[in-house]
Structures are given as C-alpha cells and as structure tokens.
Design a protein around this motif. Structure first.
Motif, PDB file in Angstrom:
ATOM      1  N   ASN A 143       4.777 -11.794   5.746  1.00 39.01           N
ATOM      2  CA  ASN A 143       4.066 -11.094   5.252  1.00 39.01           C
ATOM      3  C   ASN A 143       3.996  -9.952   5.518  1.00 39.01           C
ATOM      4  OD1 ASN A 143       2.682  -9.190   3.223  1.00 39.01           O
ATOM      5  ND2 ASN A 143       1.098 -10.957   2.418  1.00 39.01           N
ATOM      6  N   VAL A 144       4.674  -8.416   5.259  1.00 39.28           N
ATOM      7  CA  VAL A 144       3.306  -7.194   6.141  1.00 39.28           C
ATOM      8  C   VAL A 144       3.991  -6.292   4.786  1.00 39.28           C
ATOM      9  CG1 VAL A 144       5.198  -7.964   8.351  1.00 39.28           C
ATOM     10  CG2 VAL A 144       6.508  -6.810   5.781  1.00 39.28           C
ATOM     11  N   SER A 145       2.943  -6.549   3.621  1.00 44.95           N
ATOM     12  CA  SER A 145       2.882  -5.722   2.952  1.00 44.95           C
ATOM     13  C   SER A 145       1.395  -4.998   2.696  1.00 44.95           C
ATOM     14  CB  SER A 145       2.696  -6.204   1.236  1.00 44.95           C
ATOM     15  OG  SER A 145       1.936  -7.122   1.704  1.00 44.95           O
ATOM     16  N   THR A 146       0.465  -4.852   4.138  1.00 41.84           N
ATOM     17  CA  THR A 146      -0.568  -4.720   4.328  1.00 41.84           C
ATOM     18  C   THR A 146      -0.081  -3.884   5.365  1.00 41.84           C
ATOM     19  OG1 THR A 146      -1.701  -6.051   4.381  1.00 41.84           O
ATOM     20  CG2 THR A 146      -0.855  -5.939   2.061  1.00 41.84           C
ATOM     21  N   HIS A 147      -1.062  -2.781   5.867  1.00 40.87           N
ATOM     22  CA  HIS A 147      -1.467  -2.029   6.797  1.00 40.87           C
ATOM     23  C   HIS A 147      -2.251  -2.817   8.142  1.00 40.87           C
ATOM     24  CE1 HIS A 147      -1.479   1.981   6.135  1.00 40.87           C
ATOM     25  NE2 HIS A 147      -2.529   2.094   5.102  1.00 40.87           N
ATOM     26  N   ALA A 148      -2.998  -4.252   7.885  1.00 39.85           N
ATOM     27  CA  ALA A 148      -3.871  -5.487   8.596  1.00 39.85           C
ATOM     28  C   ALA A 148      -2.146  -6.257   8.511  1.00 39.85           C
ATOM     29  CB  ALA A 148      -4.556  -5.926   8.446  1.00 39.85           C
ATOM     30  N   ARG A 149      -1.258  -6.731   8.121  1.00 39.36           N
ATOM     31  CA  ARG A 149      -0.747  -7.963   7.932  1.00 39.36           C
ATOM     32  C   ARG A 149       0.902  -7.517   9.352  1.00 39.36           C
ATOM     33  NH1 ARG A 149      -0.512 -12.588   5.693  1.00 39.36           N
ATOM     34  NH2 ARG A 149      -2.793 -12.297   4.573  1.00 39.36           N
TER      35      ARG A 149
ATOM     36  N   GLN B 288       0.896  -1.037  -0.142  1.00 44.15           N
ATOM     37  CA  GLN B 288       0.273  -0.291   0.072  1.00 44.15           C
ATOM     38  C   GLN B 288       0.932   0.915  -0.323  1.00 44.15           C
ATOM     39  OE1 GLN B 288      -2.897  -0.585   3.820  1.00 44.15           O
ATOM     40  NE2 GLN B 288      -4.260  -2.055   2.239  1.00 44.15           N
ATOM     41  N   LYS B 289       0.368   2.766  -0.679  1.00 46.21           N
ATOM     42  CA  LYS B 289       0.802   3.377  -1.434  1.00 46.21           C
ATOM     43  C   LYS B 289       2.343   4.171   0.560  1.00 46.21           C
ATOM     44  CE  LYS B 289      -1.559   5.568  -4.588  1.00 46.21           C
ATOM     45  NZ  LYS B 289      -2.218   6.854  -5.188  1.00 46.21           N
ATOM     46  N   ASP B 290       1.457   4.886   1.655  1.00 45.46           N
ATOM     47  CA  ASP B 290       2.527   5.132   2.683  1.00 45.46           C
ATOM     48  C   ASP B 290       2.668   3.385   3.637  1.00 45.46           C
ATOM     49  OD1 ASP B 290       0.018   3.011   3.643  1.00 45.46           O
ATOM     50  OD2 ASP B 290      -0.829   4.966   5.045  1.00 45.46           O
ATOM     51  N   THR B 291       2.725   1.874   3.319  1.00 45.31           N
ATOM     52  CA  THR B 291       3.812   0.891   3.256  1.00 45.31           C
ATOM     53  C   THR B 291       4.815   0.605   3.010  1.00 45.31           C
ATOM     54  OG1 THR B 291       2.076  -0.616   2.911  1.00 45.31           O
ATOM     55  CG2 THR B 291       1.719   0.482   4.945  1.00 45.31           C
ATOM     56  N   VAL B 292       6.043   1.384   2.189  1.00 47.72           N
ATOM     57  CA  VAL B 292       6.431   0.324   0.778  1.00 47.72           C
ATOM     58  C   VAL B 292       7.846   0.746   2.323  1.00 47.72           C
ATOM     59  CG1 VAL B 292       8.111   1.499  -0.854  1.00 47.72           C
ATOM     60  CG2 VAL B 292       5.343   1.481  -1.114  1.00 47.72           C
ATOM     61  N   PRO B 293       8.582  -0.323   1.898  1.00 48.41           N
ATOM     62  CA  PRO B 293       9.959   0.238   2.643  1.00 48.41           C
ATOM     63  C   PRO B 293      11.247   0.713   2.312  1.00 48.41           C
ATOM     64  CG  PRO B 293       9.561  -2.299   1.854  1.00 48.41           C
ATOM     65  CD  PRO B 293       8.555  -1.190   1.412  1.00 48.41           C
TER      66      PRO B 293
ATOM     67  N   THR C 126      14.943  -6.583  16.423  1.00 51.77           N
ATOM     68  CA  THR C 126      13.656  -6.019  15.166  1.00 51.77           C
ATOM     69  C   THR C 126      11.934  -4.998  15.887  1.00 51.77           C
ATOM     70  OG1 THR C 126      12.268  -7.844  15.019  1.00 51.77           O
ATOM     71  CG2 THR C 126      14.153  -7.520  13.756  1.00 51.77           C
ATOM     72  N   LEU C 127      12.728  -5.100  17.185  1.00 49.48           N
ATOM     73  CA  LEU C 127      10.912  -4.167  17.964  1.00 49.48           C
ATOM     74  C   LEU C 127      12.043  -2.581  17.685  1.00 49.48           C
ATOM     75  CD1 LEU C 127       8.532  -4.523  19.363  1.00 49.48           C
ATOM     76  CD2 LEU C 127      10.036  -3.796  21.720  1.00 49.48           C
ATOM     77  N   PHE C 128      13.050  -2.674  17.638  1.00 50.47           N
ATOM     78  CA  PHE C 128      13.034  -1.730  17.355  1.00 50.47           C
ATOM     79  C   PHE C 128      14.024  -0.930  15.834  1.00 50.47           C
ATOM     80  CE2 PHE C 128      14.385  -2.177  21.456  1.00 50.47           C
ATOM     81  CZ  PHE C 128      14.269  -1.052  22.606  1.00 50.47           C
ATOM     82  N   THR C 129      13.867  -2.299  14.758  1.00 50.77           N
ATOM     83  CA  THR C 129      15.005  -1.538  13.971  1.00 50.77           C
ATOM     84  C   THR C 129      13.598  -1.662  13.151  1.00 50.77           C
ATOM     85  OG1 THR C 129      16.033  -3.775  13.710  1.00 50.77           O
ATOM     86  CG2 THR C 129      17.402  -2.399  14.145  1.00 50.77           C
ATOM     87  N   PHE C 130      12.509  -2.795  12.900  1.00 53.58           N
ATOM     88  CA  PHE C 130      12.259  -3.023  11.264  1.00 53.58           C
ATOM     89  C   PHE C 130      11.074  -1.832  11.106  1.00 53.58           C
ATOM     90  CE2 PHE C 130       7.938  -4.691  10.001  1.00 53.58           C
ATOM     91  CZ  PHE C 130       8.642  -5.829   8.373  1.00 53.58           C
ATOM     92  N   PRO C 131      11.010  -1.672   9.576  1.00 55.34           N
ATOM     93  CA  PRO C 131      10.529  -0.632   9.193  1.00 55.34           C
ATOM     94  C   PRO C 131       9.491   0.000   9.086  1.00 55.34           C
ATOM     95  CG  PRO C 131      11.818  -1.343   7.145  1.00 55.34           C
ATOM     96  CD  PRO C 131      12.204  -2.289   8.506  1.00 55.34           C
ATOM     97  N   SER C 132       8.820  -1.027   8.514  1.00 52.11           N
ATOM     98  CA  SER C 132       6.964  -0.993   8.284  1.00 52.11           C
ATOM     99  C   SER C 132       6.262  -1.359   9.576  1.00 52.11           C
ATOM    100  CB  SER C 132       6.918  -2.039   7.579  1.00 52.11           C
ATOM    101  OG  SER C 132       7.785  -2.054   6.263  1.00 52.11           O
TER     102      SER C 132
ATOM    103  N   PHE D 266      -8.941  -3.758   9.298  1.00 53.80           N
ATOM    104  CA  PHE D 266      -8.680  -5.061   9.415  1.00 53.80           C
ATOM    105  C   PHE D 266     -10.533  -6.511   8.978  1.00 53.80           C
ATOM    106  CE2 PHE D 266      -7.104  -8.397  12.730  1.00 53.80           C
ATOM    107  CZ  PHE D 266      -5.354  -7.792  12.269  1.00 53.80           C
ATOM    108  N   SER D 267     -10.165  -7.231   8.684  1.00 58.61           N
ATOM    109  CA  SER D 267     -10.918  -7.806   7.768  1.00 58.61           C
ATOM    110  C   SER D 267     -11.708  -9.066   8.894  1.00 58.61           C
ATOM    111  CB  SER D 267     -11.058  -8.530   6.352  1.00 58.61           C
ATOM    112  OG  SER D 267     -10.298  -9.069   6.283  1.00 58.61           O
ATOM    113  N   PHE D 268     -12.783  -9.748   8.222  1.00 53.40           N
ATOM    114  CA  PHE D 268     -12.553 -10.860   8.909  1.00 53.40           C
ATOM    115  C   PHE D 268     -11.671 -12.709   8.780  1.00 53.40           C
ATOM    116  CE2 PHE D 268     -14.780 -14.775   9.789  1.00 53.40           C
ATOM    117  CZ  PHE D 268     -15.469 -14.754  11.033  1.00 53.40           C
ATOM    118  N   THR D 269     -11.543 -12.190   7.934  1.00 49.90           N
ATOM    119  CA  THR D 269     -10.264 -12.380   7.307  1.00 49.90           C
ATOM    120  C   THR D 269      -9.473 -12.657   7.925  1.00 49.90           C
ATOM    121  OG1 THR D 269     -10.069 -11.707   4.973  1.00 49.90           O
ATOM    122  CG2 THR D 269     -11.175 -13.895   5.178  1.00 49.90           C
ATOM    123  N   ASP D 270      -9.185 -11.908   8.217  1.00 46.41           N
ATOM    124  CA  ASP D 270      -7.337 -11.087   8.951  1.00 46.41           C
ATOM    125  C   ASP D 270      -7.789 -11.575  10.044  1.00 46.41           C
ATOM    126  OD1 ASP D 270      -6.547 -10.215   6.467  1.00 46.41           O
ATOM    127  OD2 ASP D 270      -7.600  -7.876   7.213  1.00 46.41           O
ATOM    128  N   SER D 271      -8.782 -11.104  10.588  1.00 44.30           N
ATOM    129  CA  SER D 271      -8.771 -11.473  11.937  1.00 44.30           C
ATOM    130  C   SER D 271      -8.634 -13.141  12.006  1.00 44.30           C
ATOM    131  CB  SER D 271     -10.449 -11.001  12.200  1.00 44.30           C
ATOM    132  OG  SER D 271     -10.511 -10.142  12.460  1.00 44.30           O
TER     133      SER D 271
END
Length: 649
Positions: free
Chosen positions: A452-458, A121-126, A383-389, A199-204
């Motif tokens: 997979n961390v490419s979306t807001h939900a993930r 998504q547009k605002d999640t590009v690393p 990664t709690l501190f360094t992960f960019p997404s 956050f959809s039902f399948t995401d849940s």
C-alpha cells in the motif's frame, strides 16, 4: 458506414493495440528479470570457483538491479502516453465507494468501464509510466509462499527444538517489543519536524511492525559455509523464520484497528479487539497449516502414491500451496499457515515419501527459494530508480535506522539476560553481538511495505524500507566474516551427530543412553515427545511401534485400521529379532565380557540422512549387522522418531 460506427471501430483498434503493447512490455520485463537471474547465477559460480565469500548473491542481485534501474529510468519502454480524464468536484458515497465507474457515450452505443485502484492523495496519484513494475499481490501469492515454506521444510529441527525457548522469546516477545519501541521512537522523532506531522502514531506502529521482520539470508549462507556453531545458527534462523509471521499478524492487527478507529482518538475496546484478533489469526493459521500437513501425511501413508514419484511430488506441492490459499481465503494469514505446514511436512510427510520424491521436493523448494529471493532483491534494486511514488526524506531514513538499531539492541540484550537465568548454556555477549548484527531487513519487510503506497505515510514507509533493506544487506552481509573473526566465534565446528552407515537400517543403543536423553529434556518437551512417539508418528507415518502397541487394547479395531502393512512387517521383524538376540549374546563373548546391557532398537534420525558416515559411530559387530540386514523388509519406510527428542534441554 456511419461516423459513429467508424469511431467505435477506431476505439476497438486502439484497445487492441494497447493490449498488444502491454503484452509486449510484460514479456520484456520478464526477460529483463530472467536475464539478470542468469547473470547472478554465473557470477555466483565464478565467486564459488574463486572461494570468494564476502559478497552474497543477494548483494549481487541488488547491484545488478541498480544498474538496470538506472538505465530504465532514463529510457522509455513504451510509446503509449498515459491519458487521464480528471473529474473535479465529484462527490462519492462516503461509506460505499464504487468498484467500477462507467461512462456512456451518447454518440455511439458504447459504455466505457474503469476499475477502482484505491484512494490517493492529490499529489500522490501515479501518473507516470510504471517501468518494470508488478502487482504487489504477486509477491504475496507467488513469491513469498515458497520462501516461507522452504524455511520450515529445510529447518534442522534438532537444533531448532534444542533452542526453542530462546527462539520463541526472540521471535514472539522480542518482535513485539521491537515493533512497539520502534514505533514510539519514530513517532517521537518525526513530530520534531513540522513537515512530517502527517505521520500518525498508528502509522509509526505499522512501520515498526513491518520493519521488525528480519531476513538474515546472507548471514546464514556465510554461517553455513564457515560451519559456525549450530546453536547460534539455529537461534538466528529460528528467530527470522518465526518473526516474519509475527510481524505480518501484528501489521494486520494494526491495520484493522486503524480501519475501525476514530481519527486522533484512542479506542480501548477496539484495541482489545485487535489484540484478540492477533491471537485468533495466529492460532487459526497455525491450525490450518498443521492440519494440512497432517492431512498430506495421511494421504501419502495410505494411498501408496509413492509408487508413482511424479504424482507423489505433484500432490505434495499442491497440498502445500493449498495451505496458503486456504488460510488467505479464510481471512487468516497464509504466511503463518505455510510456515507450519512446512515444519509438519518435514516432520511427518517426508518420511512417507519415496526416495525420489524426498530428494525432488528438497531440490524443488530449494530452487524456488533461490529464484524467489534473488527475484525480490533484483526488484528492490530496479524499483529504487523506477518506482514513481517514492517519497524521500533523509531525516526520516536516518531516524528510522537509529530506531531499529536501538530497538534491536534493547531486545537482544534484555531478553538474553532473562534467558541466561534459566539456560544451561548461557548466551554469551559475543553471541548477543552477532545476533544483533544479524538483524538484516530483507524480502519480507519489502513485500509488506509495497502492498500500500497510496498515502504520504505509506510512500515514505516504502522508500525508507527499501533503503534500509539495501543498507543492511550490503553493509551487514558483507561484513559477516570479519565480524565473526573479531568476536572470536567458533567456526569450522563439526556438528555432534550420531552417524552410521547408509546400509544399516537400525543402530544398537544402550539403555543408559536413553536415560541420558530423557533427563536432558524439559518437562513440556518430554511430554510432547512421548505423545508424538506413541500417537502422532504411528498415526501419520509408518513408524514403529504401531498404534496397536501404543494405545489401549480396547481401541484395537480402530488401531488395526490405522496400521499399514509396513508397520505390521516391522512388528513381525521385531519379534523375530527378539528371538535371535539371546543366541547372539550367548555366542558373542566380547559383548558378555564387556558387561553390555541388552541392546535395544532405535530408528535412525532422518534429519541426518545426508551426513551418514561409514559406520564410524556404529557400536555393533559385523555379525549383528548381518542378522539385522537379513531381517529387514525392503518396503519398510523409516522415519525420524527422535527428531524432536534428541539433544533438547
């Protein structure tokens, strides 16, 4: 030299410089993790010397990861800046996104090739620098397999099968209930906030699947140090081993449903197909894992590779890892396959190995497990501190913690009530509280979330999973010993094991004891134990009696082919021993005066090979031992014929 040639040379030089810089950064990252592992090992040594049990190595790995992660967050490890060429208003094929994009420079004869990383998504590009980050596939292909295999290979199978009904109920039914109930509670909670409506039902449901994977490594380590009741240990350990596999298959089934479903519409046919896929994947992975375990047992039985222990150990490791790769290549789940491969390797192949390989494989996979577990927890801390997404939302984190706690209580209490209707030894409320408290989240849940961390939900799932793992490991893991004392659960319990001297190959058992064992088994396990003893063990190991004695005479040509020299030697020794037994009994007045029955021979259970005492429970006299020792062939391999059978209710 023309200007285009000079430009091309500069580009090649820049690429070489970039490649060298990436290599240097990779080496630095590995050095950081190696140094932290060294520090963890030294700290554990200090704690063990001081007999300090309240902080486990996983907590230490997290703390050290926090420190290094905080330092790296405010420092730069690279002078190279990330340059991104943005192509706005680009229309790509909807059903066939290209794997590579190339650009041709009209000023020079060069084509620049770029690989596809995934839809963002547009605002999640690393765009930021990935500090001390590894490809998520490293976790699944290199880190997780030895952890899962070690869980199956080191399993105490007597206690596991004694509580098999409770373990399967908690792992299969309980994990499914936890997945669905967590997903429903999370979905109902997030839609109370407009900012979380993505956050959809399948995401849940997917989040419920990955967060339901328990990893009580801290709890079990303290259980082992304090000698907590073996049945409680077996239930918690067995549930954590099997529910990892169930969670992974559930998550994959949900992903396949999402991939084929129409947005915001329920597809009943696709749902049933996903459920069918769940059983196909699980059963297929089980078949590959058990099949590879049996194949390795046959190879070690008939090749005499045990004469070369190094080659034998190498073959064992390669066949075990090939199980994971074969299952993944077949489109199944390697985690399930490698788990059952470990169980079958321990039950069959282990008995064919030389003593050097038996000890070496135990130590080797124990080492792999230790390094992999601590590597993952160090990585979580960093990664709690360094992960960019990361996507932080404290409301979602708090709601998720409440949901998994409620789901855990619901599953354990409800299923324990059902189990207590049939168990001879009910699961007490104290045990239920300890099982609930032992529901830590760990390495497996983290590895599923980071794929997979490419979306807001993930991204939100990944951040929340990391926080939950840290909280449960630190809080629950640190309070294990006080909770055990508060609940008044038995500690310093000596496992009731029939033991004997390491010099004695056999033990004398009365027929009455055999009848008690037979009556203590369930009908299904009684049938499996009988089939295992007359067919599986003689086929895959050097077990006695051989197939020539257990199968019908019409199959004699085939059974002779599948019988090894060791089994024939044991048969001859058994015949010789049967001829000596009457004279022994006639000459031994003590046996006759005490009205003992004619003794029968039983193979020693190799599960307890490390716990042998010097003949404390060995009910025979010195003369019997001497006769038995003179009759045994030094090449005979012994196995755990009664592993599945003993003490099962």
């Amino acid at each position: 030299m023309s200007s285009s040639a000079l430009d091309a040379e500069k580009i090649e030089s820049k690429q070489e410089e970039r490649t060298a810089n990436v290599h240097r950064l990779d080496s630095l990252n590995l050095l950081i993790f190696t140094t932290l592992l060294v520090v963890v090992v030294l700290t554990i040594w200090v704690f063990k010397r001081r007999n300090f049990r309240y902080i486990h190595e996983t907590c230490l790995a997290l703390f050290y990861g926090f420190i290094i992660g905080a330092v790296l967050r405010h420092t730069s490890t690279s002078d190279t800046k990330t340059n991104i060429l943005k192509m706005n208003d680009t229309i790509l094929p909807k059903n066939n996104v290209p794997n590579y994009i190339s650009f041709e420079d009209s000023n020079m004869s060069a084509v620049y090739l770029y690989s596809f990383q995934g839809p963002y998504q547009k605002d999640t590009v690393p765009l930021d620098e990935h500090k001390v980050m590894f490809n998520s596939e490293i976790f699944f292909n290199l880190i997780l397999p030895p952890i899962i295999f070690h869980a199956g290979y080191s399993m105490k199978r007597k206690n596991f099968f004694r509580n098999l009904g409770a373990i399967l109920m908690f792992a299969l039914v309980g994990t499914t209930i936890a997945c669905i109930s967590t997903g429903i509670m999370v979905y109902g909670s997030v839609h109370a906030f407009s900012s979380l409506d993505f956050f959809s039902f399948t995401d849940s449901l997917y989040f419920g699947a990955i967060i339901s994977a328990t990893d009580p490594v801290t709890v079990l380590a303290i259980f082992n140090d304090l000698n907590v009741d073996v049945d409680l240990y077996a239930i918690i350990f067995g549930e954590s081993v099997l529910n990892d596999a169930v969670c992974l298959v559930l998550a994959n089934s949900i992903e396949k449903y999402v991939a084929g479903a129409i947005l915001d519409k329920f597809d009943r046919t696709l749902m049933l197909k996903s459920l069918g896929n769940f059983f196909v994947v699980f059963i297929g992975s089980f078949a590959i894992g058990s099949g590879m375990g049996c194949l390795t047992a046959l190879m070690t039985k008939f090749t005499y590779i045990r004469d070369f222990p190094l080659l034998e150990t190498t073959l064992f490791v390669l066949m075990s890892y090939s199980t994971f790769l074969a299952s993944e290549a077949a489109g199944l789940t390697g985690i399930v396959a490698v788990l059952f491969c470990g169980i079958f390797q321990a039950h069959y192949t282990f008995n064919n190995l030389s003593k050097e390989s038996q000890q070496r494989t135990r130590d080797l996979f124990g080492l792999f497990n230790f390094l992999a577990e601590n590597f993952i927890f160090i990585y979580i801390g960093i990664t709690l501190f360094t992960f960019p997404s990361h996507k932080w939302d404290m409301r979602f984190i708090i709601l998720s913690i409440m949901a998994i706690c409620l789901a855990r209580v619901l599953c354990v209490v409800f299923l324990s009530f059902i189990l207590n209707l049939f168990r001879k030894n009910p699961i007490s409320w104290r045990w239920q509280m300890m099982i609930i408290f032992s529901g830590l989240r760990g390495a497996f849940a983290f590895a599923l979330a980071i794929r997979n961390v490419s979306t807001h939900a993930r991204s939100l799932m990944y951040t929340t999973t990391s926080v939950i793992v840290i909280i449960t490991v630190v809080f629950n893991g640190t309070l294990v010993a006080p909770v055990l004392k508060l609940l008044k659960i038995r500690m310093n319990v000596s496992e009731e094991i029939e033991t004997t001297s390491s010099r004695d190959r056999y033990r004398i058992m009365g027929n009455n004891n055999d009848e008690q064992k037979k009556q203590s088994k369930t009908w299904l396990l009684n049938k499996w134990s009988h089939f295992d003893k007359i067919f599986m063990k003689p086929l895959l190991t050097h077990s006695y009696p051989p197939l020539t004695a257990t199968l019908p005479p019409c199959l004699l040509p085939i059974t002779r082919l599948l019988t090894t020299k060791e089994q024939r030697t044991m048969s001859r020794n058994e015949n010789s021993l049967s001829n000596l037994t009457p004279s022994m009994m006639n000459s031994d007045d003590s046996i006759l005066n005490n009205n003992h029955t004619v003794p029968t021979l039983e193979l020693i259970d190799m599960d307890n090979s490390d716990d042998y005492l010097t003949g404390s429970n060995f009910k025979s006299n010195t003369r019997t031992n001497q006769v038995l020792d003179t009759q045994m062939d030094p090449l005979v391999q012994f196995d755990d014929d009664e592993t599945l059978a003993n003490n099962i209710g």
